[in-house]
Design an enzyme around this catalytic site. Structure first.
Site, PDB file in Angstrom:
ATOM      1  N   SER A 153      15.276  71.164  64.039  1.00 48.03           N
ATOM      2  CA  SER A 153      14.592  71.187  65.342  1.00 48.03           C
ATOM      3  C   SER A 153      13.575  69.970  64.424  1.00 48.03           C
ATOM      4  O   SER A 153      13.147  69.749  64.237  1.00 48.03           O
ATOM      5  CB  SER A 153      14.515  72.082  66.207  1.00 48.03           C
ATOM      6  OG  SER A 153      12.963  72.560  65.697  1.00 48.03           O
ATOM      7  N   LYS A 154      12.903  69.884  66.365  1.00 47.70           N
ATOM      8  CA  LYS A 154      12.210  68.731  66.163  1.00 47.70           C
ATOM      9  C   LYS A 154      10.769  69.680  65.289  1.00 47.70           C
ATOM     10  O   LYS A 154      10.175  68.677  64.955  1.00 47.70           O
ATOM     11  CB  LYS A 154      11.458  68.436  67.596  1.00 47.70           C
ATOM     12  CG  LYS A 154      11.942  67.954  67.879  1.00 47.70           C
ATOM     13  CD  LYS A 154      11.899  65.901  68.546  1.00 47.70           C
ATOM     14  CE  LYS A 154      12.330  64.745  68.580  1.00 47.70           C
ATOM     15  NZ  LYS A 154      12.887  63.881  67.723  1.00 47.70           N
ATOM     16  N   ARG A 155      10.699  70.569  65.683  1.00 42.09           N
ATOM     17  CA  ARG A 155       9.596  71.369  64.559  1.00 42.09           C
ATOM     18  C   ARG A 155       9.424  71.118  63.105  1.00 42.09           C
ATOM     19  O   ARG A 155       8.024  70.923  62.901  1.00 42.09           O
ATOM     20  CB  ARG A 155       9.745  73.044  65.056  1.00 42.09           C
ATOM     21  CG  ARG A 155       8.863  73.106  66.114  1.00 42.09           C
ATOM     22  CD  ARG A 155       8.665  74.953  66.720  1.00 42.09           C
ATOM     23  NE  ARG A 155      10.727  75.184  67.014  1.00 42.09           N
ATOM     24  CZ  ARG A 155      11.421  76.195  66.731  1.00 42.09           C
ATOM     25  NH1 ARG A 155      11.156  76.787  65.856  1.00 42.09           N
ATOM     26  NH2 ARG A 155      12.565  76.236  66.755  1.00 42.09           N
ATOM     27  N   ASP A 156      10.673  71.360  62.708  1.00 35.94           N
ATOM     28  CA  ASP A 156      11.039  70.674  61.217  1.00 35.94           C
ATOM     29  C   ASP A 156      10.834  70.064  60.878  1.00 35.94           C
ATOM     30  O   ASP A 156      10.451  69.700  59.564  1.00 35.94           O
ATOM     31  CB  ASP A 156      12.222  70.960  60.745  1.00 35.94           C
ATOM     32  CG  ASP A 156      12.595  72.751  61.255  1.00 35.94           C
ATOM     33  OD1 ASP A 156      12.353  73.520  61.025  1.00 35.94           O
ATOM     34  OD2 ASP A 156      13.474  73.106  62.358  1.00 35.94           O
TER      35      ASP A 156
END
Ligand code: GLU
Length: 484
Positions: free
Chosen positions: A253-256
């Site tokens: 996801s965007k977090r990664d």
């Protein structure tokens, strides 16, 4: 393997190209290039509600930027053109008619509302929703009645219930169970084919020898093998790549990090750095002299890539590792080229107005100070801002250090010394340091760190001897005074 190897990347132009898509594309490309085969780009745009020309354009641009060149494709044509599914509708319809004639498919007049109602009922009763075969054996009368009602039929393929076993190139023997699949639509009521069906027709006609794609397609493979069998087509070899997960082992996801390639491009990553990292995301090169060489050029990747070394366990995306790999690739470039790459980023950040604005040899030296500290080009402006007399950011550690009494004392001494100099060079900077040390007893870290923090806003980074000659006396004084 023979040069009959033909593989394809078949994206749907419904959004940005993602990390997973690029890895699939890369493995197909490497496999083709390694074996001297053919790499085909096919655009799967039959989902007209979601496909856009804009996405297709960006997709082709991103792939070109990555240097994953194709031998046949929508823009360059080839022996099996067209390579855009929306231009091949007549072909899918011809084969669908053949399937109907051979009683392997049938017209289905059920409306979306009817199907949805049945689906809801199944779910409510705890059953797996599956088409119940309502239209499979309609009489001519019943069909005519529906046609009179102006119902537009879809075409459904008659699914078999048998398990299908494939020898997956990556996962070994895989049993694709039969009970989960009901008769499924191959041509929608508007006349457009569904993915599973169009992909089979095209993979067959385009003589695809190996289908390499993500493991999320395994349920599709079951449907596709049934269609191959019904049409008497030879099935290609399948290889299903494992998923790419985030650090928490959940979906990427965007977090990664960024997921879309366009963002890596705009952050100034290198195509070779990205490809090197993505190649390793599920594949590993052979050890040489007991160790694995992780930094590989495109040519080395092609030479060494093999499906035998592709892993079936999920790959974990690690941004720090990508940054390291990209940084290693950056080190291969000379400073002039890095400065060229940095220029648009420096302009974008407002540090330079335009090219003629800048003393190029000076800029190269400025960029050089960052070379060992960057992972991608967009990091350069921040590290360079001091040379452009911009404040830049003040790192926490530097801020703490500058607050101490000793730092303030050292900065005061530096100010007094620098003031009396004509210009600041490495030589007189070192001379001044010696004088301050002798007169005040302040030495080593206590002497140098406060100036470094004041000048650069950071305790780490390029050596002071690299920085000093690129700054004017005025800039040095201004920055030192700011912290006194
Ligand atoms: N259009 C499909 C996708 O983008 C292609 C899958 C396949 O390679 O068969 O997922």
């Amino acid at each position: 393997m023979s040069n009959k190897i033909r593989v394809r990347f078949a994206p749907s132009p419904t959004g940005n190209l993602h990390v997973g898509g690029v890895r699939t594309c890369l493995y197909n490309w490497l496999f083709a290039r390694h074996h001297g085969g053919t790499f085909i780009l096919r655009i799967e745009d039959t989902d007209i509600a979601r496909s856009t020309k804009e996405s297709e354009k960006t997709l082709l641009e991103d792939l070109s930027w990555l240097g994953l060149n194709w031998d046949e494709g929508p823009d360059i044509g080839g022996p099996h053109a067209p390579y855009r599914q929306s231009e091949r509708l007549h072909i899918y319809n011809d084969y669908a008619r053949k399937l109907i004639k051979e009683n392997k498919a049938y017209y289905c007049f059920c409306t979306d509302e009817e199907l949805n109602a049945k689906k809801e009922l199944a779910l409510k009763e705890g059953r797996v929703p599956q088409y119940d075969g309502h239209c499979k054996n309609l009489s001519e009368n019943e069909k005519n009645k529906f046609i009179k009602e102006n119902r537009k039929p879809s075409i459904r393929f008659i699914a078999s219930r048998e398990d299908i076993i494939i020898q997956d190139l990556i996962r070994g023997e895989v049993n694709l169970r039969g009970e989960m699949v009901g008769d499924f639509i191959i041509i929608r009521s508007q006349g457009l084919p569904t993915y599973n069906y169009a992909a089979v027709i095209d993979d067959h006609l385009m003589e695809i020898s190996h289908v390499l794609r993500g493991e999320e397609h395994l349920p599709n493979t079951r449907r596709q093998v049934m269609i191959y069998q019904a049409l008497d087509f030879k099935t290609p070899h399948f290889g299903h790549l494992s998923l790419i997960l985030g650090k928490d082992r959940a979906k990427l996801s965007k977090r990664d990090s960024h997921t879309s390639i366009t963002e890596y491009i705009s952050d100034g990553y290198l195509p070779d750095g990205l490809l090197n990292y993505l190649a390793m995301l599920g594949w590993s090169p052979k050890e040489k002299d007991g160790k694995v060489e992780e930094i590989l050029s495109r040519k080395e990747l092609i030479e060494q890539f093999d499906l035998d070394r592709v892993s079936k366990s999920p790959a974990i995306f690690d941004l720090q590792k990508l940054d390291w790999v990209n940084g290693q690739h950056l080190l291969k470039f000379d400073i002039n080229t890095i400065a060229e790459m940095a220029l648009p980023f420096l302009i974008k950040e407002g540090l330079i107005k335009e090219r003629p604005d800048v003393d190029w040899p000076w800029l190269c030296k400025v960029v050089e100070t960052t070379k060992n500290h960057i992972h991608h080009i967009s990091e350069i402006p921040k590290l360079c801002s001091i040379f452009f007399d911009k404040t830049g950011t003040l790192e926490k550690e530097a801020e703490e250090l500058l607050k101490t009494e000793l730092s303030r004392k050292a900065l005061n001494l530096w100010r007094e010394k620098i003031k009396n100099e004509e210009t600041i060079s490495v030589e007189n900077f070192q001379k001044l340091a010696k004088e301050i040390q002798k007169e005040s007893g302040i030495k080593g870290k206590d002497l140098y760190m406060p100036v470094r923090a004041a000048l650069t806003g950071d305790l780490h980074g390029p050596e002071l001897v690299q920085i000093i000659p690129l700054l004017t006396k005025e800039t040095c004084l201004k920055r030192i005074e700011k912290f006194i």
